[in-house]
Design a protein around this motif. Structure first.
Motif, short mmCIF file in Angstrom:
data_model
loop_
_atom_site.label_atom_id
_atom_site.label_comp_id
_atom_site.label_asym_id
_atom_site.label_seq_id
_atom_site.Cartn_x
_atom_site.Cartn_y
_atom_site.Cartn_z
N GLY A 52 0.97 -1.10 0.45
CA GLY A 52 0.15 -0.21 0.36
C GLY A 52 1.40 1.11 -0.10
N VAL A 53 0.31 2.71 0.01
CA VAL A 53 1.14 3.74 0.43
C VAL A 53 1.01 4.33 1.36
CG1 VAL A 53 0.67 6.09 -0.61
CG2 VAL A 53 -0.42 3.74 -2.17
N ASP A 54 0.54 4.16 2.18
CA ASP A 54 0.88 4.63 3.39
C ASP A 54 0.66 3.72 4.76
OD1 ASP A 54 -0.02 6.40 5.93
OD2 ASP A 54 -1.65 6.73 6.13
N VAL A 55 1.98 3.80 4.98
CA VAL A 55 3.08 2.94 5.82
C VAL A 55 2.35 2.82 7.20
CG1 VAL A 55 5.15 4.65 6.76
CG2 VAL A 55 5.06 1.70 6.50
N ASP A 56 1.76 4.02 7.74
CA ASP A 56 1.45 3.97 9.07
C ASP A 56 -0.30 3.03 8.92
OD1 ASP A 56 3.03 5.80 9.88
OD2 ASP A 56 2.50 7.66 9.42
N LYS A 57 -0.61 2.62 8.10
CA LYS A 57 -1.99 1.84 8.71
C LYS A 57 -1.44 0.76 7.41
CE LYS A 57 -5.00 5.83 7.85
NZ LYS A 57 -5.84 6.67 7.53
N ALA A 58 -0.37 0.19 7.07
CA ALA A 58 0.01 -0.65 7.04
C ALA A 58 -0.70 -2.00 7.95
CB ALA A 58 1.67 -0.87 6.70
N THR A 59 -0.89 -3.25 6.39
CA THR A 59 -0.76 -4.48 7.12
C THR A 59 0.29 -5.32 6.59
OG1 THR A 59 -3.82 -3.84 7.37
CG2 THR A 59 -2.91 -5.98 6.43
N TRP A 60 0.72 -6.19 7.61
CA TRP A 60 2.18 -6.36 6.81
C TRP A 60 1.95 -7.79 6.53
CZ3 TRP A 60 5.37 -3.57 5.97
CH2 TRP A 60 5.64 -2.63 6.88
N SER A 61 2.25 -8.22 5.55
CA SER A 61 2.27 -9.62 5.35
C SER A 61 4.23 -10.36 5.14
CB SER A 61 2.10 -10.04 3.48
OG SER A 61 0.72 -9.71 3.07
N THR A 62 3.90 -11.47 5.46
CA THR A 62 5.35 -11.83 5.25
C THR A 62 5.92 -12.72 4.37
OG1 THR A 62 4.36 -12.80 7.39
CG2 THR A 62 6.46 -14.42 6.50
N GLY A 160 4.25 -11.63 27.63
CA GLY A 160 3.43 -12.51 26.57
C GLY A 160 3.76 -11.84 25.23
N ASP A 161 3.17 -11.92 24.12
CA ASP A 161 3.25 -11.20 22.63
C ASP A 161 2.55 -10.29 22.42
OD1 ASP A 161 4.72 -13.37 22.29
OD2 ASP A 161 3.21 -14.35 22.04
N ILE A 162 3.52 -9.27 22.07
CA ILE A 162 2.41 -8.33 21.47
C ILE A 162 1.94 -8.62 19.69
CG2 ILE A 162 2.87 -5.32 20.03
CD1 ILE A 162 5.16 -5.25 22.33
N LYS A 163 0.74 -8.41 19.72
CA LYS A 163 0.56 -9.10 17.91
C LYS A 163 0.60 -8.09 17.17
CE LYS A 163 -3.46 -12.19 18.28
NZ LYS A 163 -5.06 -12.02 18.82
N ASN A 164 0.32 -7.03 17.38
CA ASN A 164 0.78 -5.96 16.17
C ASN A 164 0.75 -4.75 17.52
OD1 ASN A 164 0.45 -5.01 13.50
ND2 ASN A 164 -1.77 -4.35 14.02
N ILE A 165 1.75 -3.94 16.22
CA ILE A 165 1.68 -2.60 16.46
C ILE A 165 2.06 -1.86 15.64
CG2 ILE A 165 4.48 -3.26 17.38
CD1 ILE A 165 4.43 -1.00 19.23
N THR A 166 0.92 -0.12 15.30
CA THR A 166 1.20 0.69 14.71
C THR A 166 2.31 2.07 14.86
OG1 THR A 166 -1.60 1.14 14.81
CG2 THR A 166 -0.85 -0.74 13.50
N ALA A 167 1.85 3.14 14.71
CA ALA A 167 2.30 4.15 14.97
C ALA A 167 1.27 4.92 16.41
CB ALA A 167 2.50 5.38 13.72
N ARG A 168 -0.27 4.32 16.48
CA ARG A 168 -1.15 4.33 17.09
C ARG A 168 -1.68 3.60 18.01
NH1 ARG A 168 -1.22 8.34 12.14
NH2 ARG A 168 -2.88 5.84 11.52
N ASN A 169 -1.73 2.17 17.63
CA ASN A 169 -2.50 1.03 18.22
C ASN A 169 -1.24 0.04 18.67
OD1 ASN A 169 -4.98 2.22 17.55
ND2 ASN A 169 -4.40 1.66 14.85
N ILE A 170 -1.67 -0.71 19.14
CA ILE A 170 -0.89 -1.46 19.96
C ILE A 170 -2.44 -2.96 20.29
CG2 ILE A 170 -1.39 -0.73 22.50
CD1 ILE A 170 1.90 -1.63 22.26
N GLU A 171 -1.37 -4.22 19.94
CA GLU A 171 -2.58 -5.07 20.75
C GLU A 171 -2.12 -6.31 21.14
OE1 GLU A 171 -5.24 -8.70 18.25
OE2 GLU A 171 -4.50 -7.30 17.34
#
Length: 225
Positions: A52-62, A160-171
């Protein structure tokens, strides 16, 4: 002979056309961290990419294949241009990629803002209420390279694990904890509930704040020098 001479240029042109069609150029972002992955060669560390274009909203693929000429940099997003060459199946080893990737150029580099969380933190507020003088001070360590969180809730140690993290969100993933019972479990229980409810964050100077889905403050922490 005349027919052969006529067919030969056509064959060459067709071969060149097919060859050109087997190579394409694409652009994508490479994540600032690698992830554990499994392939035919066993466990390894893989890149993650986003087209995609906006890396801050990225959905990453292995991304399991190597990229010739590319140098991974921990902590930095890299936007790269890459050629993808479709290989002849008979030339591809078992469990290997049928596409050869080669770096054309690095288009952009960007510091990953989540790296600012990669530190040891102590809790100063729970649900916007300051923690008074007590020995039960929760704290946590965030390890971005391993995508893990660990620490103490003021009574028990946890990890524990961090499942996902972006510039604003964390799971956060499931949290494993020791099972010691302390005289007063008020702070440990409140901390654990607040941590599990945290879905986003804000980092300012030496302060880190977590928020729930409604935007309410769950935890406020300060960096340990």
């Amino acid at each position: 002979m005349s027919l052969l001479k006529t067919m030969l240029p056509i064959t060459i042109i067709a071969t060149l056309f097919t060859s050109c069609n087997s190579i394409k150029t694409t652009t994508y972002w490479v994540n600032s961290i690698k992830v554990n992955c499994s392939s035919g060669a066993g466990k390894m560390q893989c890149l993650q990419v986003y087209k995609g274009v906006d890396v801050d909203k990225a959905t990453w693929s292995t991304f399991y294949a190597p990229i010739e000429g590319f140098e991974f940099e921990f902590g930095s997003f890299q936007k790269i241009e890459v050629t993808e060459t479709q290989l002849d199946p008979k030339d591809v080893p078992a469990d290997a990629s049928s596409i050869k990737y080669k770096l054309v150029k690095v288009l952009e580099k960007k510091q990953d803002p989540k790296m600012a969380l990669n530190d040891i933190w102590t809790v100063t507020k729970i649900n916007n209420s300051a923690i008074g003088k007590t020995r039960q001070i929760p704290g946590l360590e965030i390890n971005i390279s391993k995508m893990q969180v660990s620490g103490t809730d003021g009574c028990n140690n946890f990890t524990g694990d961090i499942k996902n993290i972006t510039a604003r969100n964390i799971e956060f993933g499931p949290i494993a904890s020791t099972r010691k019972m302390c005289m007063d479990m008020t702070i440990p229980n409140a901390f654990n509930k607040a941590l599990n409810a945290s879905v986003s964050y804000k980092k300012e100077a030496l302060s880190l704040t977590f928020f729930d889905t409604e935007g309410n403050e769950t935890l406020t922490l300060k960096k340990i020098d």
